[in-house]
Design a protein around this motif. Structure first.
Motif, PDB file in Angstrom:
ATOM      1  N   ARG A   1      41.270  39.306  38.842  1.00 34.77           N
ATOM      2  CA  ARG A   1      41.192  40.737  38.532  1.00 34.77           C
ATOM      3  C   ARG A   1      42.493  41.253  37.942  1.00 34.77           C
ATOM      4  NH1 ARG A   1      38.117  42.820  43.936  1.00 34.77           N
ATOM      5  NH2 ARG A   1      36.067  42.042  43.366  1.00 34.77           N
ATOM      6  N   SER A   2      43.616  40.844  38.538  1.00 34.29           N
ATOM      7  CA  SER A   2      44.904  41.308  38.019  1.00 34.29           C
ATOM      8  C   SER A   2      45.183  40.721  36.637  1.00 34.29           C
ATOM      9  CB  SER A   2      46.023  40.976  38.991  1.00 34.29           C
ATOM     10  OG  SER A   2      46.146  39.589  39.170  1.00 34.29           O
ATOM     11  N   GLU A   3      44.745  39.488  36.395  1.00 36.50           N
ATOM     12  CA  GLU A   3      44.935  38.886  35.082  1.00 36.50           C
ATOM     13  C   GLU A   3      44.124  39.624  34.018  1.00 36.50           C
ATOM     14  OE1 GLU A   3      44.125  34.604  32.890  1.00 36.50           O
ATOM     15  OE2 GLU A   3      44.195  34.688  35.068  1.00 36.50           O
ATOM     16  N   ILE A   4      42.899  39.999  34.344  1.00 32.53           N
ATOM     17  CA  ILE A   4      42.061  40.739  33.401  1.00 32.53           C
ATOM     18  C   ILE A   4      42.655  42.115  33.140  1.00 32.53           C
ATOM     19  CG2 ILE A   4      39.814  41.865  33.140  1.00 32.53           C
ATOM     20  CD1 ILE A   4      38.605  39.408  34.524  1.00 32.53           C
ATOM     21  N   ARG A   5      43.082  42.800  34.205  1.00 33.63           N
ATOM     22  CA  ARG A   5      43.688  44.119  34.048  1.00 33.63           C
ATOM     23  C   ARG A   5      44.951  44.063  33.191  1.00 33.63           C
ATOM     24  NH1 ARG A   5      43.494  46.374  39.787  1.00 33.63           N
ATOM     25  NH2 ARG A   5      41.284  46.651  39.631  1.00 33.63           N
TER      26      ARG A   5
END
Length: 93
Positions: free
Chosen positions: A64-68
């Motif tokens: 999730r943090s990588e996508i964000r």
């Protein structure tokens, strides 16, 4: 053999899951003491990255943090996004 990609480089990890989990938690704990001269706050994301190999909750948090981060980077700095491997091309289908 498991490995992680961090900062554009690939690092190999120990083969046994218990050792990887201990290493991940040790890096996180060391990162929380990042105000000390030898340790640094950079250890927290690296510890989470290592834990993401074996723990599904950490894997979801990392993804999730990588996508964000990728979406933010594409919006703000497309040149850097391409450099770090985030696509700036829009899919139209």
């Amino acid at each position: 053999m498991h490995s992680v990609k961090f900062g554009g480089r690939r690092f190999s990890l120990p083969g046994h899951p218990v050792i990887r989990i201990i290493l991940g938690f040790a890096l996180i704990l060391g990162g929380l003491l990042g105000f000390l001269p030898v340790l640094g706050f950079w250890m927290v994301p690296l510890g989470l990255l290592i834990l993401a190999v074996d723990i599904p909750m950490a894997r979801r948090l990392r993804r999730r943090s990588e996508i964000r981060f990728g979406r933010w980077l594409i919006r703000r700095h497309p040149k850097w996004a391409r450099r770090f491997g985030f696509s700036t091309a829009q899919k139209t289908e």
